[in-house]
Write a protein that holds these residues in place. Structure first.
Motif, PDB file in Angstrom:
ATOM      1  N   ALA A   1       0.924  -1.059   0.153  1.00 35.04           N
ATOM      2  CA  ALA A   1       0.076   0.088  -0.064  1.00 35.04           C
ATOM      3  C   ALA A   1       0.982   1.411  -0.040  1.00 35.04           C
ATOM      4  O   ALA A   1       0.375   2.358  -0.406  1.00 35.04           O
ATOM      5  CB  ALA A   1      -0.975   0.057   1.159  1.00 35.04           C
ATOM      6  N   VAL A   2       2.191   1.047   0.572  1.00 33.36           N
ATOM      7  CA  VAL A   2       2.737   2.340   0.743  1.00 33.36           C
ATOM      8  C   VAL A   2       4.050   2.455   0.021  1.00 33.36           C
ATOM      9  O   VAL A   2       4.630   3.470  -0.173  1.00 33.36           O
ATOM     10  CB  VAL A   2       3.287   2.530   2.317  1.00 33.36           C
ATOM     11  N   SER A   3       4.332   1.384  -0.707  1.00 34.38           N
ATOM     12  CA  SER A   3       5.825   1.419  -1.294  1.00 34.38           C
ATOM     13  C   SER A   3       5.731   2.024  -2.650  1.00 34.38           C
ATOM     14  O   SER A   3       4.794   2.189  -3.431  1.00 34.38           O
ATOM     15  CB  SER A   3       5.996  -0.032  -1.773  1.00 34.38           C
ATOM     16  N   GLU A   4       6.771   2.991  -2.755  1.00 37.14           N
ATOM     17  CA  GLU A   4       6.729   3.921  -4.058  1.00 37.14           C
ATOM     18  C   GLU A   4       7.646   3.003  -5.468  1.00 37.14           C
ATOM     19  O   GLU A   4       7.624   3.447  -6.449  1.00 37.14           O
ATOM     20  CB  GLU A   4       7.475   5.120  -3.895  1.00 37.14           C
ATOM     21  N   ILE A   5       7.930   1.924  -4.916  1.00 41.65           N
ATOM     22  CA  ILE A   5       8.348   1.128  -5.996  1.00 41.65           C
ATOM     23  C   ILE A   5       7.553  -0.382  -6.210  1.00 41.65           C
ATOM     24  O   ILE A   5       6.783  -0.536  -5.194  1.00 41.65           O
ATOM     25  CB  ILE A   5       9.891   0.665  -5.716  1.00 41.65           C
ATOM     26  N   ARG A   6       7.734  -1.195  -7.198  1.00 39.69           N
ATOM     27  CA  ARG A   6       6.835  -2.251  -7.200  1.00 39.69           C
ATOM     28  C   ARG A   6       7.457  -3.357  -6.068  1.00 39.69           C
ATOM     29  O   ARG A   6       8.720  -3.729  -6.002  1.00 39.69           O
ATOM     30  CB  ARG A   6       7.062  -3.090  -8.456  1.00 39.69           C
ATOM     31  N   PRO A   7       6.654  -3.506  -5.216  1.00 35.98           N
ATOM     32  CA  PRO A   7       7.032  -4.394  -4.020  1.00 35.98           C
ATOM     33  C   PRO A   7       7.547  -5.767  -4.515  1.00 35.98           C
ATOM     34  O   PRO A   7       7.135  -6.374  -5.591  1.00 35.98           O
ATOM     35  CB  PRO A   7       5.899  -4.480  -3.208  1.00 35.98           C
ATOM     36  N   LEU A   8       8.723  -6.209  -3.799  1.00 28.26           N
ATOM     37  CA  LEU A   8       9.202  -7.413  -4.022  1.00 28.26           C
ATOM     38  C   LEU A   8       8.403  -8.230  -2.942  1.00 28.26           C
ATOM     39  O   LEU A   8       8.222  -8.247  -1.843  1.00 28.26           O
ATOM     40  CB  LEU A   8      10.717  -7.586  -3.615  1.00 28.26           C
ATOM     41  N   ARG A   9       7.915  -9.483  -3.436  1.00 25.55           N
ATOM     42  CA  ARG A   9       6.866 -10.263  -3.047  1.00 25.55           C
ATOM     43  C   ARG A   9       7.442 -11.738  -3.163  1.00 25.55           C
ATOM     44  O   ARG A   9       7.967 -12.169  -4.081  1.00 25.55           O
ATOM     45  CB  ARG A   9       5.562 -10.329  -3.237  1.00 25.55           C
ATOM     46  N   THR A  10       7.428 -12.508  -2.090  1.00 26.79           N
ATOM     47  CA  THR A  10       7.710 -14.047  -2.090  1.00 26.79           C
ATOM     48  C   THR A  10       6.646 -14.753  -1.596  1.00 26.79           C
ATOM     49  O   THR A  10       6.765 -15.544  -0.745  1.00 26.79           O
ATOM     50  CB  THR A  10       9.023 -14.333  -1.448  1.00 26.79           C
ATOM     51  N   GLU A  11       5.609 -14.764  -2.289  1.00 19.32           N
ATOM     52  CA  GLU A  11       4.332 -15.320  -1.991  1.00 19.32           C
ATOM     53  C   GLU A  11       4.202 -16.705  -2.825  1.00 19.32           C
ATOM     54  O   GLU A  11       4.450 -16.813  -3.932  1.00 19.32           O
ATOM     55  CB  GLU A  11       2.994 -14.606  -2.124  1.00 19.32           C
ATOM     56  N   GLU A  12       3.746 -17.578  -1.990  1.00 22.64           N
ATOM     57  CA  GLU A  12       3.155 -19.016  -2.754  1.00 22.64           C
ATOM     58  C   GLU A  12       1.843 -19.478  -2.407  1.00 22.64           C
ATOM     59  O   GLU A  12       1.234 -19.011  -1.296  1.00 22.64           O
ATOM     60  CB  GLU A  12       4.238 -19.948  -2.143  1.00 22.64           C
ATOM     61  N   THR A  13       1.287 -20.075  -3.125  1.00 21.42           N
ATOM     62  CA  THR A  13      -0.296 -20.552  -3.188  1.00 21.42           C
ATOM     63  C   THR A  13      -0.233 -21.569  -1.777  1.00 21.42           C
ATOM     64  O   THR A  13       0.610 -22.531  -1.908  1.00 21.42           O
ATOM     65  CB  THR A  13      -0.878 -21.293  -4.320  1.00 21.42           C
TER      66      THR A  13
ATOM     67  N   ASP B   1       8.842  -9.726   2.217  1.00 23.25           N
ATOM     68  CA  ASP B   1       8.211  -8.573   1.397  1.00 23.25           C
ATOM     69  C   ASP B   1       9.363  -7.569   1.409  1.00 23.25           C
ATOM     70  O   ASP B   1       9.854  -7.328   2.406  1.00 23.25           O
ATOM     71  CB  ASP B   1       6.659  -8.163   1.725  1.00 23.25           C
ATOM     72  N   PHE B   2       9.385  -6.779   0.384  1.00 20.98           N
ATOM     73  CA  PHE B   2      10.363  -5.780   0.337  1.00 20.98           C
ATOM     74  C   PHE B   2       9.611  -4.418  -0.330  1.00 20.98           C
ATOM     75  O   PHE B   2       9.413  -4.500  -1.340  1.00 20.98           O
ATOM     76  CB  PHE B   2      11.577  -5.853  -0.184  1.00 20.98           C
ATOM     77  N   GLY B   3       9.695  -3.284   0.241  1.00 18.28           N
ATOM     78  CA  GLY B   3       9.219  -1.992  -0.372  1.00 18.28           C
ATOM     79  C   GLY B   3      10.016  -0.891  -0.005  1.00 18.28           C
ATOM     80  O   GLY B   3      10.870  -1.018   0.887  1.00 18.28           O
ATOM     81  N   ARG B   4       9.971   0.317  -0.590  1.00 16.90           N
ATOM     82  CA  ARG B   4      10.646   1.667  -0.281  1.00 16.90           C
ATOM     83  C   ARG B   4       9.565   2.608  -0.315  1.00 16.90           C
ATOM     84  O   ARG B   4       8.546   2.860  -1.091  1.00 16.90           O
ATOM     85  CB  ARG B   4      11.853   1.758  -1.277  1.00 16.90           C
ATOM     86  N   ILE B   5       9.808   3.657   0.595  1.00 21.69           N
ATOM     87  CA  ILE B   5       8.961   4.807   0.813  1.00 21.69           C
ATOM     88  C   ILE B   5      10.032   5.930   1.174  1.00 21.69           C
ATOM     89  O   ILE B   5      10.744   5.837   1.976  1.00 21.69           O
ATOM     90  CB  ILE B   5       7.723   4.826   1.560  1.00 21.69           C
ATOM     91  N   THR B   6       9.754   7.260   0.481  1.00 25.74           N
ATOM     92  CA  THR B   6      10.477   8.356   0.671  1.00 25.74           C
ATOM     93  C   THR B   6       9.418   9.103   1.513  1.00 25.74           C
ATOM     94  O   THR B   6       8.647   9.795   1.309  1.00 25.74           O
ATOM     95  CB  THR B   6      10.884   9.202  -0.363  1.00 25.74           C
TER      96      THR B   6
ATOM     97  N   ARG C   1      -2.898   4.181   2.010  1.00 23.51           N
ATOM     98  CA  ARG C   1      -1.420   4.661   2.080  1.00 23.51           C
ATOM     99  C   ARG C   1      -1.144   5.618   3.157  1.00 23.51           C
ATOM    100  O   ARG C   1      -0.212   5.551   4.092  1.00 23.51           O
ATOM    101  CB  ARG C   1      -1.138   5.348   0.738  1.00 23.51           C
ATOM    102  N   ASN C   2      -2.170   6.628   3.517  1.00 21.93           N
ATOM    103  CA  ASN C   2      -1.767   7.664   4.449  1.00 21.93           C
ATOM    104  C   ASN C   2      -1.928   7.116   5.832  1.00 21.93           C
ATOM    105  O   ASN C   2      -1.106   7.445   6.885  1.00 21.93           O
ATOM    106  CB  ASN C   2      -2.951   8.658   4.318  1.00 21.93           C
ATOM    107  N   SER C   3      -2.663   6.035   6.230  1.00 22.75           N
ATOM    108  CA  SER C   3      -2.739   5.426   7.373  1.00 22.75           C
ATOM    109  C   SER C   3      -1.454   4.614   7.629  1.00 22.75           C
ATOM    110  O   SER C   3      -1.100   4.613   8.840  1.00 22.75           O
ATOM    111  CB  SER C   3      -3.798   4.257   7.203  1.00 22.75           C
ATOM    112  N   VAL C   4      -1.006   4.003   6.744  1.00 22.91           N
ATOM    113  CA  VAL C   4       0.223   3.151   6.827  1.00 22.91           C
ATOM    114  C   VAL C   4       1.512   4.060   7.072  1.00 22.91           C
ATOM    115  O   VAL C   4       2.379   4.014   7.882  1.00 22.91           O
ATOM    116  CB  VAL C   4       0.648   2.354   5.655  1.00 22.91           C
TER     117      VAL C   4
END
Length: 201
Positions: free
Chosen positions: A36-48, A73-78, A174-177
């Motif tokens: 919700a908050v990442s300014e880049i496409r988040p890296l996710r390691t999800e499996e079914t 999961d990995f994301g970045r926010i300024t 996003r704002n809440s996070v």
């Protein structure tokens, strides 16, 4: 008229980068929060989720969940021009906890995400950060249909120290996070400042 070089180019300031962990029980919304908050496409390691894993990964209370994070999961926010947060979402299942020590290295602080329908699921994360003296903020993810409790009641149920921030949030917003992440940084900085003053005196 000649102008100096400094008047024609904006001085570049290297931003401060901080590492924040996002932890909590299985299905509490960690992947959603980072996304919700990442300014880049988040890296996710999800499996079914598979039928084989159902005895291990209990979906009680989150029956609609179909995937699970198996690494991080990995994301970045300024947050500001000179302040960047790197977000690392931890896996929620017991069998992946061996990754936590690796992810926690160099972390300024953490968000412990909680669900009031399964509050006991965040005990392990709270204990982990308390034992390692890593500052954290407790964020209650307000799921639709879940009971709402005052922050002090949640604090009491989890036996949190009085200085640990407890907030209500929507992990999809996003704002809440952002409000939660600001609280983590401020809490960590306050504790660090207090420790420095104590060391001096």
């Amino acid at each position: 008229m000649a102008f100096g070089r400094s008047s024609r180019t904006k001085q570049f300031v290297e931003p401060v980068t901080l590492k924040i962990l996002v932890a909590g029980g299985f299905g509490v919304g960690k992947t959603t929060l980072v996304g919700a908050v990442s300014e880049i496409r988040p890296l996710r390691t999800e499996e079914t989720l598979s039928e084989v894993g159902r005895p291990v990964d209990s979906t009680d209370g989150v029956e609609q969940k179909t995937t699970t994070t198996v690494a991080m999961d990995f994301g970045r926010i300024t947050l500001k021009e000179d302040l960047v947060l790197y977000l690392f979402g931890t896996p929620g299942q017991d069998r992946f906890w061996f990754l936590w020590d690796e992810l926690a290295q160099g972390a300024l602080g953490a968000v412990v995400l909680a669900d009031t329908r399964r509050l006991e699921d965040c005990f392990a994360a709270v204990d982990y950060f308390e034992r390692r003296s890593i500052p954290f903020t407790l964020a209650v993810n307000c799921f639709e249909g879940a009971a709402r409790y005052p922050g002090d009641d949640v604090r009491s149920a989890l036996d949190l120290d009085p200085d640990v921030p407890v907030m209500m949030c929507d992990a999809r917003d996003r704002n809440s996070v952002k409000d939660v992440l600001v609280a983590v940084v401020e809490h960590a900085m306050d504790l660090a400042s207090g420790a420095r003053v104590h060391a001096i005196t």
